[in-house]
Design an enzyme around this catalytic site. Structure first.
Site, PDB file in Angstrom:
ATOM      1  CB  CYS A 133      -0.932   0.008   1.209  1.00 42.18           C
ATOM      2  SG  CYS A 133      -0.097  -0.386   2.767  1.00 42.18           S
ATOM      3  CG  HIS A 253      -1.148   4.182   4.363  1.00 44.97           C
ATOM      4  ND1 HIS A 253      -1.855   3.874   5.506  1.00 44.97           N
ATOM      5  CD2 HIS A 253      -0.613   3.018   3.924  1.00 44.97           C
ATOM      6  CE1 HIS A 253      -1.738   2.571   5.739  1.00 44.97           C
ATOM      7  NE2 HIS A 253      -1.010   2.029   4.801  1.00 44.97           N
TER       8      HIS A 253
END
EC number: 1.2.1.11
Lengths: 347, 347
Positions: A133, A253
């Site tokens: 990710c 994130h």
């Protein structure tokens, strides 16, 4: 090359997980041509009933025999399960898109971010790997700069959401947060690494450990960013230094990225390149306090970029703030994007 | 040079604030030789009753006349108040230790971190400035490396606690967190910058803005780290790039620091230099998942350093994770340390 069909039999392995759920949701929202949807998970989740396009689908236990007749298998059940079952899926004739770390660095497995190296899917031998990710959102944002100027080095510090560690980590953050607010003792069971003995509090804290430590003092998460970036750009010369940190955020994130280009650049041109690039949304207006935020990126498919500014010291360097939903572009969406490309190229 | 006395009249300006409270607490805990403690604040807090060594002290309104007979005045009431009142305190014969940004870059005001440049206090002309919290912990940790190898450049990304924005920001984080957990709408009043119109949610989020933006796209907080680091080390050549980010932590700033030294180094030697340096505690044992954490540094006076590792690319670079209590070493403790040095050198 995949055989062209009007619709495809799709399996999701890890269907009850945080990423698996998003995969199912995206197949529905994107109206992916699904003939039959097979939902697979560990024996623990066997029998769970999930919804797909208004119909109930019962989760089955994933076994080597689960893949008969499957055209596309989306895996997100951890490296161990992928290592164990993906080869069986391939033998059964399925193309595997694997979100785990199981095959990412295998030389015969393409590691693909559609906006960066979609052409690599043509080299697949049954398995296509989805990058980590934190790597996906960074390379997506850097791709237009790489093409125009070349990239010499990257120094990145991450601010990662707990959802990257799964449902249990999300629950742990919420439980710990309530405990802290009530002045109760904090329960630590999952983070930073569920498989390791020592646990740390994530509520109202920042943990500079994601995944296990390697001999060089970097964590596996940090080394994933190093190795995967080189592989995705087909450029072993790119220098990457990463510090990966878990913070009390549920979805999304954020990354503080310093990048040194190979040529001098013009900041206005950089902004235009980013604005025109696929999958990127520029949110960058200091005068109006506009910059990407994790809570704004949550639930969205794109990669958000802001705080774009010339470095104060190095003439070829700039700084940026890159935010994206780690479960979507960072995992499920990147995998479904690859699946969409696969069937687009099917003949 | 301060006149030697058996005890001193001390004033704390901003006594009811988050930092002022810590200053009072430290004067007591450190058994600072206080003859009379004068607690000053804005008219809003006038009359508030605070405790010092078991006695009640009534907070008075800070005015130009408040400093008669005061030997040492600790200011932490913002730049505007310092600019307004510090000159009066100096005229009254007090030495001002100012925690605001009001005088830090003035050429005739020493900017002091005792572990780094305590000798500079001798040049004071009545005012000694306390650096910004995020700068203090970084330069304290880098001092031993600077002395041994020299420092060429620093690239830092911060993970800053809300207490740096005061009591109201702490309350805002708690309130917003409860609202999110209850699924209620989030109340935004203070962060990221109380004086600016646009507010952002800090609960379960990361905000890449601390203080106002400058023309170059960096925030004032980021530029403080750049300018103050050069001034404290008396080295305008040090290259500093900072990205300052507020995260949902109450006490304790964390920093991901990449530093390029001027000479090759030996990692074992670096560890020893840090372990032997004053004010630094090394917490660095990956095998046992030991590294500094904000919740562990909260309430402590030292600067904690860990995740110390050789950079993967640059032979003269290393990476580290630096954590300290932003209200203590980052503010109140650094100021009280300076006061202790002042009276130690008094004659």
């Amino acid at each position: 090359m995949m055989k062209k069909k009007s619709s495809y039999n799709v399996a999701v392995v890890g269907a009850t997980g945080a990423v698996g759920q998003k995969m199912i949701q995206l197949l529905e929202e994107r109206d992916f041509p699904v003939q039959q949807l097979k939902l697979l998970a560990s024996s623990r989740s066997k029998g769970t009933v999930l919804q797909f396009k208004g119909a109930e689908v019962i989760v089955e236990e994933a076994t080597p025999e689960s893949f008969e007749g499957i055209d596309i298998a989306l895996f997100s059940a951890g490296g161990k399960t992928s290592k164990q079952l993906a080869p069986h899926a391939v033998k059964s004739g399925a193309v595997v898109i694997d979100n785990s770390n199981g095959f990412r660095m295998d030389s015969n497995v393409p590691l693909v971010v559609p906006e960066v190296n979609i052409e690599d899917i043509q080299q697949h031998q049954g398995i296509i790997a989805n990058p980590n990710c934190s790597t996906i959102q960074m390379v997506t944002a850097l791709k237009p700069l790489y093409d125009r100027y070349g990239i010499e080095r990257i120094i990145v510090s991450t601010y990662q959401a707990v959802s990257g560690a799964g449902y249990q980590a999300i629950q742990e953050l919420k439980k710990q947060t309530e405990e802290v607010l009530k002045g109760e003792e904090v329960t630590k069971k999952i983070l930073p690494v569920s498989s390791l003995p020592i646990k740390k509090q994530i509520a109202f804290n920042a943990i500079p450990q994601i995944d296990i430590f390697e001999e060089n003092g970097f964590t596996l998460e940090e080394m994933k960013m190093v190795r995967e970036t080189k592989k995705i750009f087909h450029d072993p010369q790119i220098q990457v230094t990463a510090t990966c940190v878990r913070i009390p955020v549920v979805y999304g994130h954020s990354e503080s990225v310093y990048v040194e280009l190979k040529q001098d650049y013009n900041l206005a041109e950089v902004l235009n390149l980013l604005k025109e690039a696929p999958g990127i949304v520029v949110v960058d207006d200091p005068a109006n306090q506009e910059y990407p935020l994790a809570i704004d990126a949550a639930g969205k498919l794109d990669v958000y970029v802001g705080r774009i500014r010339k470095d104060l010291n190095h003439p070829r360097a700039l700084n940026m703030w890159i935010v994206s939903d780690n479960l979507l572009k960072g995992a499920a969406w990147n995998a479904v994007q690859i699946a969409e490309e696969l069937i687009k190229n099917a003949q």
